[in-house]
Write an enzyme that holds these catalytic residues in place. Structure first.
Site, short mmCIF file in Angstrom:
data_model
loop_
_atom_site.label_atom_id
_atom_site.label_comp_id
_atom_site.label_asym_id
_atom_site.label_seq_id
_atom_site.Cartn_x
_atom_site.Cartn_y
_atom_site.Cartn_z
N ASP A 16 0.77 -1.16 -0.02
CA ASP A 16 0.08 0.14 0.14
C ASP A 16 0.87 1.29 0.06
O ASP A 16 2.01 1.12 0.40
CB ASP A 16 -0.76 0.00 1.30
CG ASP A 16 -1.95 -0.91 1.16
OD1 ASP A 16 -2.21 -1.78 0.15
OD2 ASP A 16 -2.74 -0.95 2.24
N HIS A 171 4.09 -1.89 3.03
CA HIS A 171 4.07 -0.62 2.42
C HIS A 171 5.38 -0.44 1.54
O HIS A 171 6.48 -0.88 2.16
CB HIS A 171 3.96 0.28 3.69
CG HIS A 171 2.97 0.49 4.37
ND1 HIS A 171 2.28 -0.44 5.22
CD2 HIS A 171 1.67 1.03 3.88
CE1 HIS A 171 1.36 -0.30 5.80
NE2 HIS A 171 0.67 0.56 5.24
ZN LIG Z 1 -2.48 3.26 3.41
#
Ligand SMILES: [Zn+2]
Length: 228
Positions: A16, A171
């Site tokens: 993400d 991430h």
């Molecule tokens: Zn996020």
């Protein structure tokens, strides 16, 4: 009787908050070495940077899925109700993803630190997702790599062992955490982990526009959610 054999855990990886030109290419290289296909949930406005856009194009070309993770990533949509906000965060991002979009389109709400509750979506956002035929992709494993850029690997391995099929949020951000991605994947594979690209059905409150889970648990019905 011999003890029942524990089935090898399955792992679906998602990344993400990118693309980040300083991080995403290295993540793609590691995934390629391991032969793993994943999903990148991108922030729409980051795609305006041609270098970031090129990262998303490269991911798509290598077989990863590209999903929508809002335009601004400025807080859970349940705390920011209204149709104009929903259209900006969802529709504008999907337009920017353009030809890189997965079919059906994939949307991951911003969790404001990983919360899985009614803060995730406004009523207007939930309606946009259904009308647009989206699949809403939540998660069941979040080792908080952005907070613990070194320790997250141990957390992730423990989460992997605790359930049959993990849908994990990592991430591709410049926190340093992705330096450990290769080590994590090597260890997960050594433990018999099976990597897959699709999503556990119980993490999908909406699938291709149809309600397929407890959607109301993730929608703020009126006004901001009370502080917990
Ligand atoms: Zn996020």
């Amino acid at each position: 009787m011999p003890p029942a054999r524990t089935a090898a855990p399955a792992l679906t990886l998602t990344f993400d908050n990118g693309p980040e030109p300083s991080v995403t290419p290295a993540v793609l290289d590691v995934l390629g070495r391991h032969g793993i296909a994943s999903t990148f949930f991108v922030i729409g406005q980051k795609l305006l940077d041609p270098q970031a856009r090129a990262c998303a194009e490269q991911a798509h070309a290598r077989g990863h899925w590209i999903g929508n993770h809002t335009w601004t990533h400025s807080g859970p949509l349940g705390e920011r109700p209204g149709d104009a906000t929903a259209r900006l965060e969802i529709d504008r991002t999907q337009a920017e993803i353009g030809a890189l979009a997965h079919r059906p389109p994939l949307f991951r709400p911003t969790g404001g630190g990983g919360h899985l509750d009614r803060r995730l979506l406004s009523a207007e956002a939930a309606a946009r997702l259904q009308a647009g035929g989206y699949t809403c992709v939540l998660w069941n494993a979040i080792p908080r790599d952005w907070r613990e850029p070194d320790a997250w690997v141990d957390t992730a391995l423990a989460q992997l062992a605790a359930q049959p099929w993990s849908l994990m949020v990592l991430h591709d951000l410049p926190t340093g955490a992705m330096r450990h991605l290769d080590r994590f994947l090597t260890e997960a594979a050594r433990r018999g982990c099976r990597f897959r690209q699709d999503f556990p059905p119980d993490c999908l409150p909406i699938t291709a526009g149809q309600i397929t889970g407890p959607l109301a648990d993730f929608v703020t019905s009126s006004g901001p959610a009370p502080a917990s």
